[in-house]
Write an enzyme that holds these catalytic residues in place. Structure first.
Site, PDB file in Angstrom:
ATOM      1  N   SER A 176       0.824  -1.205   0.000  1.00  0.00           N
ATOM      2  CA  SER A 176       0.000   0.000   0.000  1.00  0.00           C
ATOM      3  C   SER A 176       0.869   1.270   0.000  1.00  0.00           C
ATOM      4  O   SER A 176       1.621   1.492  -0.931  1.00  0.00           O
ATOM      5  CB  SER A 176      -0.939  -0.067   1.203  1.00  0.00           C
ATOM      6  OG  SER A 176      -1.901   0.933   1.141  1.00  0.00           O
ATOM      7  N   HIS A 381      -8.043  -5.146   0.543  1.00  0.00           N
ATOM      8  CA  HIS A 381      -6.777  -4.456   0.786  1.00  0.00           C
ATOM      9  C   HIS A 381      -5.962  -5.062   1.933  1.00  0.00           C
ATOM     10  O   HIS A 381      -4.804  -5.439   1.763  1.00  0.00           O
ATOM     11  CB  HIS A 381      -7.069  -2.983   1.068  1.00  0.00           C
ATOM     12  CG  HIS A 381      -5.887  -2.096   0.890  1.00  0.00           C
ATOM     13  ND1 HIS A 381      -5.302  -1.883  -0.335  1.00  0.00           N
ATOM     14  CD2 HIS A 381      -5.163  -1.388   1.769  1.00  0.00           C
ATOM     15  CE1 HIS A 381      -4.272  -1.061  -0.193  1.00  0.00           C
ATOM     16  NE2 HIS A 381      -4.167  -0.744   1.080  1.00  0.00           N
TER      17      HIS A 381
END
Ligand SMILES: *[C@@H]1O[C@H](CO)[C@@H](O)[C@H](O)[C@H]1NC(C)=O
Ligand SMILES: *[C@@H]1O[C@H](CO)[C@@H](O)[C@H](O)[C@H]1NC(C)=O
Ligand SMILES: *[C@@H]1O[C@H](CO)[C@@H](O)[C@H](O)[C@H]1NC(C)=O
Length: 410
Positions: A176, A381
């Site tokens: 990320s 995610h």
């Protein structure tokens, strides 16, 4: 702006529960051992966690050019071990790579595969909260975005690792925001391309135009007024690892507690939801370590990217932009400067790193040589670091790819 009231309500609910709910009343003896382990892991720091599970660990500290003091954690390999550097995501820390215990956490898997594993910590998080002259209680300390993490923190840590290990080049894994800062460094200081063997980008983040995360969309809509509001409230840091985490870890997120749904929601509002791959037993551990602190400017910068659909430097407003950058608009990051082989790992149901945005990024990076979709439709995610099956779904492939570059690390 569809969900912002929801977020506020969630936060208020959590705070209320923190004040009223006490633990101890809802677990039975047969769970006690696991319960104790989970309680333990929720409050141990990265170093103690690694030690607890029988791996060697070292702490290293390095100053950046602008005098922030960063702490790295290392699981050392033998003298000829290839070196890998791991950089965590937003609101997280090096703990992210070891929370899931040996056999599941990526840092352990890499150590088992023979790597010398180094884990970075960005300025402002639990482990990197010092500066040579400025205290974190001062708002001056918090005047940074992920731009500064990429421009100052990463090179300081990479140079330190190379000096300490004596290898010419290292492997890089980012998750990320840990990928965002890599793009920043490679485009702003292209000479660092020569210090990286290959880059594995887990849930890569650069373009955010298609983000599904309600929190980022909210921030995108309100970036300007939000910065003002933060300023007025004197808020420089968001969600530090403190009281809220501790209480959440201790009493709020224990399995079968009534409150668990709330924990789940708060966490997943930011990053999305995949109940299948979440080990609920581990929630207190995750909540005990994340969020680990970040500057408000980091979130606002992400909000700007969402709003504009570009990948560019922080927007201070046209007057200050002119003074700082010499142009009324912030300059874009030159992704074309990236020369290191890049492998992008993305997932269909990722709220932050959506397939559309990942493809857009892949087209801009000249050396993007691999694009890998996680073979599971609901993968989200946080699953990249916390999923029950992360090993089978991503890590094994990642370690296989890295093996191709083994000879370059000598
Ligand atoms: C060091 O580790 C590598 C990778 O696990 C292994 O192949 C090698 O034999 C080890 N060397 C020594 C000296 O232990
Ligand atoms: C969930 O975590 C607990 C505690 O670490 C572990 O015992 C259990 O095997 C995990 N469950 C799955 C499905 O991986
Ligand atoms: C996922 O993990 C569980 C528990 O470790 C295991 O039983 C299962 O086979 C794994 N599933 C896949 C698709 O690898």
């Amino acid at each position: 702006m569809f969900c912002w009231t929801n977020i506020v309500v969630q936060i208020i609910l959590v705070v209320i529960f923190c004040n009223f709910v006490r633990s101890d009343s809802y677990y039975s003896d047969e769970y006690e051992e696991e319960y104790n382990d989970v309680q333990d892991d929720a409050r141990l720091n990265t170093f103690s966690l690694i030690k607890k599970y029988g791996y060697p660990c070292e702490i290293h500290r390095v100053y950046t050019e602008d005098n922030y003091l960063l702490e790295m954690h290392r699981i050392p390999g033998n003298s000829s071990a290839p070196v890998v550097f791991l950089q965590h995501g937003l609101l997280s820390s090096s703990a992210e790579w070891v929370l899931m215990t040996p056999g599941r956490g990526l840092a352990y898997l890499l150590a088992d595969a023979g790597y010398d594993v180094w884990m970075g910590n960005a300025r402002g998080n639990t482990y990197s909260r010092s500066h040579a002259t400025i205290k974190p209680t001062s708002s001056l300390y918090w005047k940074f975005s992920w731009h500064e993490i990429g421009y100052y923190d990463l090179p300081a840590m990479i140079d330190y690792v190379i000096a300490e290990t004596g290898v010419p080049k290292i492997q890089y894994i980012g998750f990320s925001q840990g990928t965002t800062v890599f793009w920043v460094l490679m485009s702003m200081r292209p000479e660092y391309n020569d210090k990286i063997i290959a880059m594995q980008a887990l849930a890569p983040v650069a373009y955010l135009g298609n983000v599904k995360s309600p929190l980022i969309r909210f921030l995108g809509t309100f970036t300007n007024s939000l910065e003002l509001a933060f300023k007025l409230l004197g808020t420089n840091e968001i969600l530090p690892n403190g009281k809220l985490n501790e209480i959440a870890g201790q009493s709020l997120c224990i399995e079968e507690a009534v409150t668990q749904a709330i924990c789940t929601n708060l966490l997943f509002l930011i990053c999305g939801f995949n109940a299948e791959q979440l080990n609920t037993t581990m929630l207190p551990v995750v909540m005990g370590h994340t969020p680990a602190g970040a500057s408000t400017r980091q979130l606002i910068h992400f909000g700007q990217l969402y709003k504009k659909g570009t990948f560019e430097q922080f927007d201070y407003g046209w007057l200050r932009n002119k003074r700082i950058y010499g142009t009324y608009k912030p300059p874009s990051y030159k992704l074309s400067a990236i020369r290191t082989p890049v492998f992008l790992h993305y997932a269909d149901n990722d709220w932050l790193s959506t397939p559309t945005d990942v493809m857009k990024l892949a087209k801009q990076i000249p050396s993007a040589v691999g694009i890998h979709r996680v073979p599971m439709a609901k993968f989200n995610h946080l699953d990249f670091v916390f999923a029950i099956n992360a090993t089978e779904l991503i890590y094994n492939r990642l370690i296989n790819i890295m093996r191709f570059f083994m000879n370059e690390s000598k």
